[in-house]
Design a protein around this motif. Structure first.
Motif, PDB file in Angstrom:
ATOM      1  N   GLN A  46       0.839  -1.204   0.000  1.00 39.57           N
ATOM      2  CA  GLN A  46       0.000   0.000   0.000  1.00 39.57           C
ATOM      3  C   GLN A  46       0.869   1.247   0.000  1.00 39.57           C
TER       4      GLN A  46
ATOM      5  N   GLU B  71      -5.074  11.354   4.418  1.00 39.93           N
ATOM      6  CA  GLU B  71      -4.852  10.234   3.497  1.00 39.93           C
ATOM      7  C   GLU B  71      -6.181   9.732   2.956  1.00 39.93           C
TER       8      GLU B  71
ATOM      9  N   GLY C 206      -6.501   6.442   1.110  1.00 42.30           N
ATOM     10  CA  GLY C 206      -6.634   4.984   0.989  1.00 42.30           C
ATOM     11  C   GLY C 206      -6.808   4.289   2.323  1.00 42.30           C
ATOM     12  N   ASN C 207      -6.488   2.987   2.331  1.00 44.96           N
ATOM     13  CA  ASN C 207      -6.641   2.178   3.540  1.00 44.96           C
ATOM     14  C   ASN C 207      -5.374   2.093   4.372  1.00 44.96           C
ATOM     15  N   LEU C 208      -4.327   2.819   3.924  1.00 44.97           N
ATOM     16  CA  LEU C 208      -3.091   2.849   4.708  1.00 44.97           C
ATOM     17  C   LEU C 208      -3.139   4.072   5.624  1.00 44.97           C
ATOM     18  N   MET C 209      -3.075   3.820   6.927  1.00 44.04           N
ATOM     19  CA  MET C 209      -3.077   4.923   7.888  1.00 44.04           C
ATOM     20  C   MET C 209      -1.647   5.377   8.130  1.00 44.04           C
ATOM     21  N   PRO C 210      -1.382   6.677   8.128  1.00 40.43           N
ATOM     22  CA  PRO C 210      -0.020   7.144   8.353  1.00 40.43           C
ATOM     23  C   PRO C 210       0.566   6.562   9.643  1.00 40.43           C
ATOM     24  N   SER C 211       1.837   6.191   9.545  1.00 39.45           N
ATOM     25  CA  SER C 211       2.505   5.606  10.703  1.00 39.45           C
ATOM     26  C   SER C 211       3.460   6.599  11.349  1.00 39.45           C
TER      27      SER C 211
ATOM     28  N   THR D 180       2.490   8.050  14.848  1.00 38.69           N
ATOM     29  CA  THR D 180       1.075   8.430  14.997  1.00 38.69           C
ATOM     30  C   THR D 180       0.326   7.425  15.859  1.00 38.69           C
TER      31      THR D 180
ATOM     32  N   THR E 162      -4.815  -0.370   7.422  1.00 40.95           N
ATOM     33  CA  THR E 162      -3.544  -0.911   7.891  1.00 40.95           C
ATOM     34  C   THR E 162      -2.673   0.229   8.398  1.00 40.95           C
ATOM     35  N   GLN E 163      -1.932  -0.042   9.447  1.00 40.82           N
ATOM     36  CA  GLN E 163      -0.991   0.964   9.954  1.00 40.82           C
ATOM     37  C   GLN E 163       0.271   0.266  10.432  1.00 40.82           C
ATOM     38  N   PHE E 164       1.419   0.725   9.937  1.00 40.58           N
ATOM     39  CA  PHE E 164       2.695   0.223  10.448  1.00 40.58           C
ATOM     40  C   PHE E 164       2.900   0.825  11.841  1.00 40.58           C
TER      41      PHE E 164
END
Lengths: 228, 414
Positions: A145, A185, A187-192, A200, B104-106
């Protein structure tokens, strides 16, 4: 004749009073005029490039004084790279912070500072996450992603010191309490990890800078009245 | 300056506390509760198992639950859940298909990534009705989904209570009763065969305005309870078929020493049958004054003078004056056995795996005395003595009188 003398004395008195008022008002304005511009770098951010393999970045800082109030601006670049446990995460982006510090050492002849302030932070960054792992319940997990050009904003409460070391060289630290992060953001990726803000995972976080400055004086500061 | 240095150290320490804990990072757990349409109490589902495709794990095997927590599959955007449960004495299966958004989150290089599920929606199901309460999954179950079933309000709830004499006046407690079974008019079925419990759920005859229940005890004693009521054949919920609803319940007749409708906190009689069932009728029994209580004990260690409860296997517990077997093939730490009310002596036989203890008891019977008006005159038993010593068996000091509720009269040390 008596009336003429009286009117002349009155006008003279008014004129003297007016000149005194004008002088006070000029002094008040002059008090708020900048006396110097300070520019520097965050030494911790630079050092981090050497001791933290996942980090690459730098940050420059500047401020200008308006009596006891300082307009402070920071600008930086931040990139992170993690590879572990079947996860490959990378981000990079720039950020700036702008805000005001209030100096509580107003009587210090060297203009050393102990300050408390606030900042508005903003970052623009991109990030990628690739996952190849096995979950104990759901088995193999595989995904790739990306978030491009994400904008993030946040607020900070700051405190710290600035100390004159030698001639135009100053050093200091700034501790930051960062909160109220907002990202856009899609999409389905949340900021890390947001450049300038950090992880975060928690809604608020801490930051710390150790800075080295050069201060260029632009005006001689008003002399400080002797203590009574 | 010293203070400033300490502040810097403190700030670094606080930064370390910011590191995430890798335990249970995913927010993919949902809570599902079971309910009955029109009822405020939770419903109990007798689950055999819950299965979810995509994993070999089986959830909530053989358990009675009013709610369950389940993980949703974060590798897709929907999860099928199959519930296998017991319904009306047979195995039933229902499914629930849920859709959701997965983010998803890293988190960190130590923890890896986490998954956050939100926007829950029901894509399909075959339950009577479903309501989404909370659309976000979490690390621990919240009440996300309520599953409703249609009410089956035809089971009368009967609770047994004991009347006994305590501190100079009548007292009441919930008390279990041993039964061979219960029959009801309008049905050939025997309910609760060989049961020993205090609460019974009994079906009323919906084709009649009255049902008589006969409670048969192990000694053959039969006691009856007749309930009258009105029934209404109604369609109360659009998703449910037309059902019979019972109201205006009354105790029409009873052989019990006392039988009365249960009242709520406001004093209103529970004269409507509800689902899930709530107690409707209290039936009372008089205290049994001839109950002898025997405890099994063992030494805490070796030759210690400290004792603790012992669990023994009993093949049978019998008495010389009746053919009734009080306990059969079971583990016990204590037994309660009635002595012969008509004689001043009883023999109790405790048959273990390989041996038998025979307790030959003598006791004194009082002249019949009325302690509780509804119970009439009752005989009291005291001065319990072992006429033939048995190794390890002793009458407990200061407890040679039989009481109700029973207190330990005899201790057996093995």
């Amino acid at each position: 004749m008596r009336s003429f003398i009286s009117i002349s004395l009155l006008l003279l008195a008014l004129s003297v009073h007016g000149q005194k008022l004008k002088s006070d008002s000029t002094k008040a304005i002059e008090k708020y005029l900048p006396t110097g511009i300070r520019g520097g770098i965050d030494a911790l951010a630079l050092a981090r490039n050497f001791y933290d393999e996942s980090f690459n970045g730098w940050e420059i800082n500047g401020d200008v004084d308006f009596y006891r109030y300082y307009l402070a601006v920071d600008y930086g670049y931040w990139a992170r790279d993690f590879t572990d446990n079947g996860n490959i995460y990378a981000n990079d982006g720039t950020y700036f912070r702008v805000g005001v510090d209030v100096n509580f050492l107003t009587k210090d002849p060297e203009k050393n500072m102990f300050f408390i302030g606030a900042r508005y932070g903003h970052s623009t960054f991109s990030e990628d996450l690739e996952i190849e792992t096995i979950d104990p319940i759901w088995g193999p997990v595989s995904s790739s992603q990306r978030n491009s050009n994400v904008n993030a904003s946040w607020y900070e409460l700051t405190t710290g010191i600035r100390v004159k070391m030698w001639k135009m060289i100053w050093m200091g630290y700034t501790a930051r309490f960062k909160f109220a992060l907002n990202t856009n953001e899609k999409g389905n990726l949340m900021p890390s990890d947001v450049p300038g803000f950090g992880s975060t995972y928690n809604p608020s976080t801490w930051g710390f800078n150790y800075q080295i400055f050069v201060r260029i004086p632009v005006r001689r500061a008003q002399s400080i009245p002797p203590e009574k | 300056m010293k203070k400033a240095s300490w502040s810097i150290i403190a700030l670094f320490a606080i930064s370390c506390l910011d590191d995430p804990d890798c335990f249970q990072l995913n927010q993919n757990i949902i809570g599902i509760s079971f309910r009955v349409l029109g009822a405020t109490q939770p419903d109990t589902l007798y689950l055999l198992r819950i299965e979810i495709p995509g994993t070999d794990s089986v959830f909530h095997e053989t358990t009675a639950r009013t709610s369950v927590e389940l993980p949703l599959n974060f590798t897709t955007n929907e999860t099928d859940i199959t519930f296998t449960h017991v319904k009306k004495n047979s195995v039933a299966t229902n499914f629930l298909n849920l859709g959701y958004a997965t983010k998803t989150q890293f988190v960190s290089d130590d923890c890896g990534s986490r998954y956050i599920l939100s926007d829950l929606e029901v894509l399909g199901h075959d339950f009577d009705s479903i309501r989404i309460v909370d659309r976000n999954a979490d690390k621990q179950a919240r009440n996300n989904i309520e599953i409703y079933r249609c009410p089956e309000p035809t089971f009368l709830t009967v609770v047994f209570r004991d009347l006994y004499f305590s501190a100079g006046r009548e007292a009441i407690r919930t008390g279990s009763i041993a039964l061979d079974g219960i029959t009801a008019t309008g049905s050939a079925e025997v309910y609760y065969p060989n049961a020993n419990q205090a609460t019974f759920y009994l079906p009323v005859d919906t084709t009649s305005t009255e049902t008589t229940f006969t409670f048969t005890q192990p000694d053959g004693t039969e006691t009856t309870l007749t309930m009258s009521y009105t029934s209404a054949f109604q369609k109360r919920y659009s998703v449910c078929p037309t059902k019979t609803y019972i109201s205006n319940l009354k105790v029409a007749d009873s052989d019990f020493v006392r039988a009365e409708m249960v009242r709520d906190a406001q004093g209103v009689q529970k004269s409507t049958i509800t689902d899930p069932p709530q107690p409707n009728v209290y039936v009372y029994r008089c205290q049994r004054t001839n109950l002898l209580k025997i405890d099994f004990r063992q030494r805490v260690s070796g030759t210690s003078n400290s004792f603790k409860a012992d669990t023994v296997f009993l093949k049978s517990v019998r008495a010389n004056y009746t053919s009734q077997i009080f306990y059969s093939n079971q583990l016990a730490t204590t037994v309660t056995v009635p002595v012969d009310e008509t004689q001043n002596a009883s023999d109790i036989y405790l048959e273990y795996e390989t041996t038998t203890d025979t307790l030959r008891l003598n006791y004194t019977r009082s002249a019949p005395t009325t302690l509780i008006d509804d119970c009439g005159a009752q005989t009291l038993f005291s001065d319990i003595q072992l006429t033939k010593p048995v190794t390890g068996v002793a009458v407990k000091s200061g407890a040679d009188s039989l009481r109700f509720p029973p207190v330990t009269n005899i201790e057996i040390l093995h």
